[in-house]
Design a protein around this motif. Structure first.
Motif, PDB file in Angstrom:
ATOM      1  N   GLU A 175       0.862  -1.173   0.000  1.00  0.00           N
ATOM      2  CA  GLU A 175       0.000   0.000   0.000  1.00  0.00           C
ATOM      3  C   GLU A 175       0.899   1.223   0.000  1.00  0.00           C
ATOM      4  OE1 GLU A 175      -3.250   0.226   2.712  1.00  0.00           O
ATOM      5  OE2 GLU A 175      -4.001  -1.752   2.135  1.00  0.00           O
ATOM      6  N   PHE A 220       1.257   5.394   0.568  1.00  0.00           N
ATOM      7  CA  PHE A 220       0.680   6.507   1.318  1.00  0.00           C
ATOM      8  C   PHE A 220       1.429   7.794   0.983  1.00  0.00           C
ATOM      9  CE2 PHE A 220       0.008   2.663   3.661  1.00  0.00           C
ATOM     10  CZ  PHE A 220      -1.295   2.756   4.107  1.00  0.00           C
ATOM     11  N   HIS A 252       0.528  11.675   2.257  1.00  0.00           N
ATOM     12  CA  HIS A 252      -0.433  12.475   3.003  1.00  0.00           C
ATOM     13  C   HIS A 252      -1.045  13.532   2.091  1.00  0.00           C
ATOM     14  CE1 HIS A 252      -2.137  15.102   6.091  1.00  0.00           C
ATOM     15  NE2 HIS A 252      -2.175  13.993   6.832  1.00  0.00           N
ATOM     16  N   ARG A 297      -1.853   1.431   8.775  1.00  0.00           N
ATOM     17  CA  ARG A 297      -2.265   2.474   7.827  1.00  0.00           C
ATOM     18  C   ARG A 297      -2.168   3.878   8.423  1.00  0.00           C
ATOM     19  NH1 ARG A 297      -7.411  -0.729   5.299  1.00  0.00           N
ATOM     20  NH2 ARG A 297      -6.298  -1.656   3.526  1.00  0.00           N
ATOM     21  N   CYS A 339       1.492   4.902   8.945  1.00  0.00           N
ATOM     22  CA  CYS A 339       2.183   5.229   7.689  1.00  0.00           C
ATOM     23  C   CYS A 339       1.707   6.552   7.111  1.00  0.00           C
ATOM     24  CB  CYS A 339       2.013   4.098   6.681  1.00  0.00           C
ATOM     25  SG  CYS A 339       3.000   2.651   7.137  1.00  0.00           S
ATOM     26  N   ASN A 340       0.437   6.858   7.275  1.00  0.00           N
ATOM     27  CA  ASN A 340      -0.072   8.153   6.817  1.00  0.00           C
ATOM     28  C   ASN A 340       0.608   9.282   7.596  1.00  0.00           C
ATOM     29  OD1 ASN A 340      -1.843   9.575   5.042  1.00  0.00           O
ATOM     30  ND2 ASN A 340      -3.134  10.036   6.803  1.00  0.00           N
ATOM     31  N   SER A 374       4.206   9.701   6.480  1.00  0.00           N
ATOM     32  CA  SER A 374       4.249  10.456   5.238  1.00  0.00           C
ATOM     33  C   SER A 374       4.215  11.951   5.520  1.00  0.00           C
ATOM     34  CB  SER A 374       3.084  10.057   4.334  1.00  0.00           C
ATOM     35  OG  SER A 374       3.050  10.872   3.179  1.00  0.00           O
TER      36      SER A 374
END
Length: 140
Positions: free
Chosen positions: A4, A6, A8, A35, A38-39, A42
């Protein structure tokens, strides 16, 4: 290998890529639990984050998990300057990050800019070697 990505929503232009390897003791843990983390990575690091869904034990072997990670790194380093890639992971993911660095050297791939290891599980022997015994550790 499923990953996935990411970035932002507030970033105008991300600077580099961070490959994140989730923890879970090599046998559990899912990328889905990471998730939000990781967001935020970012946003705070001003970079794209790639979260790797590597093979877990016992579905596969530790070697298969490492092969998954090396494949992702190889592809990303071909697509971008390796100097703009950071590898990071926690627990088993930190251990895999160390394994990736060894493979990068052995395969003569371009090295990442940095590695961030958060409580890496790197010693799968649990510190017990063939000559260790409880008596060697007692002071009596």
């Amino acid at each position: 290998v499923h990953c996935e990505h990411f970035t932002h929503h507030s970033l105008k232009a991300a600077k580099g890529t961070l490959i994140y390897l989730h923890g879970g003791g090599y046998t559990s843990g899912t990328m889905y639990a990471y998730r939000g983390w990781c967001n935020q990575l970012s946003l705070k690091c001003n970079c794209n984050v790639v979260l790797v869904d590597y093979t877990l034990v016992p579905k596969g072997s530790l070697r298969e998990g490492l092969r998954d990670i090396v494949a992702v790194y190889t592809q990303l380093s071909e697509d971008a300057a390796a100097g703009n890639i950071v590898v990071a992971g926690d627990s088993a993911g930190g251990g895999y990050a160390l394994g990736l660095l060894q493979q990068v050297t052995a395969l003569k791939l371009r090295k990442p800019a940095a590695a961030v290891l958060l409580s890496p599980w790197a010693d799968l022997t649990l510190g017990v070697g063939p000559h260790d015994s409880m008596n060697e550790h007692n002071s009596d």
